[in-house]
Design a protein around this motif. Sequence first.
Motif, PDB file in Angstrom:
ATOM      1  N   ASP A   8      46.726  40.180  -3.299  1.00 17.42           N
ATOM      2  CA  ASP A   8      47.572  39.214  -3.990  1.00 17.42           C
ATOM      3  C   ASP A   8      46.794  37.903  -4.187  1.00 17.42           C
ATOM      4  OD1 ASP A   8      47.710  37.766  -1.577  1.00 17.42           O
ATOM      5  OD2 ASP A   8      49.801  38.251  -1.210  1.00 17.42           O
ATOM      6  N   GLN A   9      47.456  36.879  -4.657  1.00 15.02           N
ATOM      7  CA  GLN A   9      46.790  35.611  -4.951  1.00 15.02           C
ATOM      8  C   GLN A   9      46.236  34.911  -3.703  1.00 15.02           C
ATOM      9  OE1 GLN A   9      46.173  34.152  -8.134  1.00 15.02           O
ATOM     10  NE2 GLN A   9      46.601  36.295  -8.589  1.00 15.02           N
ATOM     11  N   ASN A  10      46.738  35.272  -2.525  1.00 14.24           N
ATOM     12  CA  ASN A  10      46.234  34.692  -1.270  1.00 14.24           C
ATOM     13  C   ASN A  10      45.378  35.671  -0.490  1.00 14.24           C
ATOM     14  OD1 ASN A  10      47.469  32.222  -1.684  1.00 14.24           O
ATOM     15  ND2 ASN A  10      49.315  32.783  -0.566  1.00 14.24           N
ATOM     16  N   LEU A  76      39.504  54.277  -2.357  1.00 13.88           N
ATOM     17  CA  LEU A  76      40.660  53.387  -2.488  1.00 13.88           C
ATOM     18  C   LEU A  76      41.195  53.122  -1.090  1.00 13.88           C
ATOM     19  CD1 LEU A  76      42.837  51.879  -4.087  1.00 13.88           C
ATOM     20  CD2 LEU A  76      44.105  54.042  -4.201  1.00 13.88           C
ATOM     21  N   ILE A  77      41.216  51.858  -0.709  1.00 22.59           N
ATOM     22  CA  ILE A  77      41.628  51.464   0.637  1.00 22.59           C
ATOM     23  C   ILE A  77      42.837  50.552   0.499  1.00 22.59           C
ATOM     24  CG2 ILE A  77      40.897  50.338   2.762  1.00 22.59           C
ATOM     25  CD1 ILE A  77      37.981  51.057   1.806  1.00 22.59           C
ATOM     26  N   GLU A  78      43.987  51.028   0.991  1.00 27.36           N
ATOM     27  CA  GLU A  78      45.219  50.269   0.804  1.00 27.36           C
ATOM     28  C   GLU A  78      45.829  49.739   2.086  1.00 27.36           C
ATOM     29  OE1 GLU A  78      47.871  51.287  -2.771  1.00 27.36           O
ATOM     30  OE2 GLU A  78      47.709  53.111  -1.563  1.00 27.36           O
ATOM     31  N   ASN A  79      45.963  50.568   3.086  1.00 25.29           N
ATOM     32  CA  ASN A  79      46.756  50.171   4.248  1.00 25.29           C
ATOM     33  C   ASN A  79      45.999  50.359   5.554  1.00 25.29           C
ATOM     34  OD1 ASN A  79      46.850  52.975   4.021  1.00 25.29           O
ATOM     35  ND2 ASN A  79      48.790  53.093   5.109  1.00 25.29           N
ATOM     36  N   CYS A  80      44.689  50.118   5.482  1.00 29.12           N
ATOM     37  CA  CYS A  80      43.897  50.245   6.699  1.00 29.12           C
ATOM     38  C   CYS A  80      42.746  49.238   6.658  1.00 29.12           C
ATOM     39  CB  CYS A  80      43.357  51.660   6.862  1.00 29.12           C
ATOM     40  SG  CYS A  80      42.334  52.228   5.503  1.00 29.12           S
ATOM     41  N   TYR A  81      42.256  48.917   7.825  1.00 33.89           N
ATOM     42  CA  TYR A  81      41.090  48.048   7.929  1.00 33.89           C
ATOM     43  C   TYR A  81      39.857  48.868   7.588  1.00 33.89           C
ATOM     44  CZ  TYR A  81      44.429  45.249  10.518  1.00 33.89           C
ATOM     45  OH  TYR A  81      45.524  44.541  10.877  1.00 33.89           O
ATOM     46  N   PHE A  82      38.870  48.225   7.012  1.00 36.25           N
ATOM     47  CA  PHE A  82      37.645  48.961   6.720  1.00 36.25           C
ATOM     48  C   PHE A  82      36.427  48.088   6.954  1.00 36.25           C
ATOM     49  CE2 PHE A  82      38.264  46.816   2.746  1.00 36.25           C
ATOM     50  CZ  PHE A  82      37.036  46.741   2.132  1.00 36.25           C
ATOM     51  N   ASP A  83      35.352  48.752   7.257  1.00 39.28           N
ATOM     52  CA  ASP A  83      34.082  48.100   7.530  1.00 39.28           C
ATOM     53  C   ASP A  83      33.334  47.956   6.208  1.00 39.28           C
ATOM     54  OD1 ASP A  83      31.602  47.264   8.329  1.00 39.28           O
ATOM     55  OD2 ASP A  83      31.299  48.873   9.791  1.00 39.28           O
ATOM     56  N   ALA A 101      52.188  39.258   3.719  1.00 40.32           N
ATOM     57  CA  ALA A 101      50.983  39.972   4.162  1.00 40.32           C
ATOM     58  C   ALA A 101      50.719  39.661   5.624  1.00 40.32           C
ATOM     59  CB  ALA A 101      49.783  39.561   3.317  1.00 40.32           C
ATOM     60  N   ASP A 102      50.393  40.689   6.380  1.00 36.97           N
ATOM     61  CA  ASP A 102      49.942  40.451   7.744  1.00 36.97           C
ATOM     62  C   ASP A 102      48.465  40.819   7.890  1.00 36.97           C
ATOM     63  OD1 ASP A 102      50.164  43.219   7.766  1.00 36.97           O
ATOM     64  OD2 ASP A 102      51.837  43.257   9.166  1.00 36.97           O
ATOM     65  N   HIS A 103      47.851  41.239   6.777  1.00 37.15           N
ATOM     66  CA  HIS A 103      46.402  41.427   6.756  1.00 37.15           C
ATOM     67  C   HIS A 103      45.856  40.872   5.452  1.00 37.15           C
ATOM     68  CE1 HIS A 103      42.443  43.000   7.462  1.00 37.15           C
ATOM     69  NE2 HIS A 103      42.460  43.559   6.277  1.00 37.15           N
ATOM     70  N   ARG A 104      44.935  39.974   5.567  1.00 39.51           N
ATOM     71  CA  ARG A 104      44.251  39.397   4.407  1.00 39.51           C
ATOM     72  C   ARG A 104      42.795  39.846   4.446  1.00 39.51           C
ATOM     73  NH1 ARG A 104      48.103  36.407   2.570  1.00 39.51           N
ATOM     74  NH2 ARG A 104      49.446  35.224   3.922  1.00 39.51           N
ATOM     75  N   TYR A 105      42.234  40.034   3.275  1.00 41.64           N
ATOM     76  CA  TYR A 105      40.841  40.456   3.197  1.00 41.64           C
ATOM     77  C   TYR A 105      39.981  39.241   2.916  1.00 41.64           C
ATOM     78  CZ  TYR A 105      36.577  42.780   2.053  1.00 41.64           C
ATOM     79  OH  TYR A 105      35.275  43.163   2.053  1.00 41.64           O
ATOM     80  N   ASN A 106      38.913  39.076   3.678  1.00 43.16           N
ATOM     81  CA  ASN A 106      38.002  37.955   3.536  1.00 43.16           C
ATOM     82  C   ASN A 106      36.864  38.365   2.599  1.00 43.16           C
ATOM     83  OD1 ASN A 106      36.046  35.970   3.874  1.00 43.16           O
ATOM     84  ND2 ASN A 106      36.536  35.683   6.030  1.00 43.16           N
TER      85      ASN A 106
END
Length: 134
Positions: A8-10, A76-83, A101-106
């Motif tokens: 999303d935008q954040n 396609l990675i939607e609902n999991c953390y990835f390296d 959101a409780d997980h944001r991607y840096n």
Amino acid sequence: MIAIICLDQNNGMFFNDRRQSKDRTVRKDILSITAKKRLFMTEYSYAQFKEDDGCDIQHINICTDFFEQEKDDYCLIENCYFDDRKAERLIVYRWDKVYPADHRYNLNGWNLKNTMEFQGYSHDKITREIYEKD
């Protein structure tokens, strides 16, 4: 691997282990850019692709270990953390909204190379962003 994520935008990626949103135009775009390659995703993600009539989903592979794929494979990675250290490119579909959101991607360490805006089915504006490593 080439990772595909939706933000999303954040930079929100998922909430309560679920995707924030989905859009059939995004799914068609993903299938278009991966048509001649292998596309990996979880069963959770696959469920939304198989519900679309007329979509060619033969190149989709169900997978839980994205990090063992080949260099040119799409994931396609939607609902999991990835390296993301194993990713050589990142394709981001950016929603035009802010969702819980409780997980944001840096995106640190990634350089934006290309953007394209289009109208989605359920979103007024979606931006596809292509990133490569520093």
